[in-house]
Design an enzyme around this catalytic site. Structure first.
Site, PDB file in Angstrom:
ATOM      1  N   GLY A 128       0.812  -1.208   0.000  1.00 47.76           N
ATOM      2  CA  GLY A 128       0.000   0.000   0.000  1.00 47.76           C
ATOM      3  C   GLY A 128       0.844   1.257   0.000  1.00 47.76           C
ATOM      4  O   GLY A 128       0.482   2.257   0.629  1.00 47.76           O
ATOM      5  N   SER A 257      -3.722  -1.049  14.864  1.00 48.01           N
ATOM      6  CA  SER A 257      -4.500   0.103  15.311  1.00 48.01           C
ATOM      7  C   SER A 257      -4.890  -0.078  16.779  1.00 48.01           C
ATOM      8  O   SER A 257      -5.012  -1.195  17.277  1.00 48.01           O
ATOM      9  CB  SER A 257      -5.767   0.248  14.464  1.00 48.01           C
ATOM     10  OG  SER A 257      -6.645   1.207  15.018  1.00 48.01           O
ATOM     11  N   TYR A 290     -12.924  -4.562  11.034  1.00 54.25           N
ATOM     12  CA  TYR A 290     -11.607  -3.914  11.029  1.00 54.25           C
ATOM     13  C   TYR A 290     -10.891  -4.154  12.357  1.00 54.25           C
ATOM     14  O   TYR A 290      -9.699  -4.487  12.381  1.00 54.25           O
ATOM     15  CB  TYR A 290     -11.791  -2.421  10.774  1.00 54.25           C
ATOM     16  CG  TYR A 290     -10.514  -1.610  10.822  1.00 54.25           C
ATOM     17  CD1 TYR A 290      -9.625  -1.614   9.751  1.00 54.25           C
ATOM     18  CD2 TYR A 290     -10.209  -0.829  11.934  1.00 54.25           C
ATOM     19  CE1 TYR A 290      -8.459  -0.864   9.785  1.00 54.25           C
ATOM     20  CE2 TYR A 290      -9.059  -0.072  11.984  1.00 54.25           C
ATOM     21  CZ  TYR A 290      -8.183  -0.092  10.902  1.00 54.25           C
ATOM     22  OH  TYR A 290      -7.033   0.659  10.956  1.00 54.25           O
TER      23      TYR A 290
END
Length: 401
Positions: A128, A257, A290
């Site tokens: 990415g 995260s 997520y």
């Protein structure tokens, strides 16, 4: 008293500051000398401290030493398109350097961490890497000499990103390769292509992710958020494991995260419910999907370190920053709106990439891994015990194999 002051004292309190009429210069070999314009003389010792200094290390990346038409030494900064007459290394002379470990935090930029370091013998792979933090991380490593490979699903965008970096620095070694994490076939093809090139791999940054994505299945029949955020990276590292071992010491940085704390993936017995990893449409909530994938990132990173650290490969997980304005929220207009509102109060991508880079290059982390970092500091994973964490990491690793 006034007469004594002006006769025998300087106007400055700094002993390193040169008296009026003096200039600091450096030779090609890095030794610093001092020129007096009033006395028309040069000397090796500082006119006030009587100390000698030598510039430390090589020129910063992007700088070259040249000679002008008068035969005077000049220094060309190709990145910022400027020319100066004093050695940029003079800010880091041997006498000035104090061997203290630097402290970094959430406001540290990647270029601060990489200052003065040469990575021309390193190969860095970033998933990415065509936009957002991935692109900023790629740019930071490229500007310090590394051979950077952008592994992206959109080869056209990745090639454009590589061209932008090359426009900034004409000697940049950056290229794009096709790798779609939503396709296990594409990941396998990428790993085979990479190994066929016989390149080493010193730093692997698992950066690509999606968030707030509507429910959909990949061509492999798996829920897309889970596959892109985690399973694709799992397979990627499995395919490149031999390359990492041969390149040791090597580091794997898994971008996760803080939202990993809010999930129902594992129970107290560290049993994994596979149905939760790839839920059906009626049971799907994009944020929770997520969060589950981000917890898997950490568990995988821990177990990967345990297995590969004896072979010189370390792995750490890192949180890049809260609600950073990247393209990760593009799948849902409401999340884009919320990120836009929060943008003035959150850190920039320039600051966020510092966390990635810290885990990838910090000397104090040499040989250390299996940890989770936020703002360049190690953080605990909620209230999880070490025993629970170890059992969970092994469980998720074995199941995904």
């Amino acid at each position: 008293m006034a007469a004594l002051k002006f006769a025998g004292m300087d106007d400055t309190d700094s002993e390193d500051e040169l008296p009026p009429g003096w200039e600091e210069r450096s030779k090609k070999d890095g030794w610093v000398y001092y020129a007096s314009h009033d006395g028309m003389k040069t000397q090796w010792e500082h006119p006030k401290t009587r100390k000698k200094k030598r510039c430390a290390g090589d020129l910063p990346y992007g700088w070259e030493q040249e000679t002008d038409e008068k035969g005077q030494m000049i220094y060309v900064d190709h990145i910022n398109k400027r020319t100066i007459y004093f050695d940029p290394r003079q800010a880091f002379t041997v006498e000035d350097m104090v061997l203290k470990p630097k402290r970094y935090d959430g406001n540290t930029a990647a270029l601060e961490i990489l200052q003065g370091r040469d990575f021309s013998d390193k190969v860095v792979l970033i998933t990415g890497g065509n936009s957002g933090i991935g692109l900023e991380t790629a740019r930071s490593f490229t500007l310090h000499g590394a051979h950077v490979i952008l592994a992206c699903r959109n080869l056209s965008r990745a090639s454009k990103a590589a061209s932008l970096i090359q426009q900034e620095w004409h000697k940049a070694r950056v290229e794009a390769m096709m790798c779609d994490l939503a396709s296990l076939r594409s990941v396998r093809e990428f790993t085979e292509s990479y190994k066929a090139r016989k390149l080493p791999l010193h730093i692997l940054v698992c950066n690509a992710a999606v968030c707030t994505r509507p429910w959909s299945l990949t061509e492999d029949g798996l829920e897309s958020t889970f596959q892109i955020c985690h399973l694709g990276h799992f397979l990627l590292i499995q395919g490149l494991e031999d390359v990492l071992r041969r390149s040791a010491p090597a580091r794997v940085v898994v971008v996760t995260s803080e939202s990993h704390r809010f999930t129902d993936l594992l129970d107290s017995c560290a049993k994994v419910d596979l149905a939760l990893l790839s839920p059906q449409k009626k049971e799907y909530w994009s944020i929770l999907a997520y969060n589950r994938a981000k917890l898997c990132n950490i568990l995988f990173s821990n177990e990967l370190h345990r297995r590969l650290s004896p072979h010189g490969v370390t792995a750490n997980a890192v949180h890049p920053g809260n609600m950073m304005y990247t393209s990760i929220h593009r799948s849902w207009w409401l999340m884009t709106f919320l990120f836009s509102l929060a943008r003035p109060f959150t850190k920039s991508m320039v600051r966020g990439r510092g966390h990635h880079v810290y885990c990838a290059v910090a000397p104090e982390l040499e040989g250390l891994g299996g940890m989770y970092f936020n703002n360049c500091f190690r953080c605990l994973l909620g209230k999880l015990s070490e025993r629970w964490l170890q059992r969970s990491s092994q469980a998720i690793y074995i199941i995904l194999q």
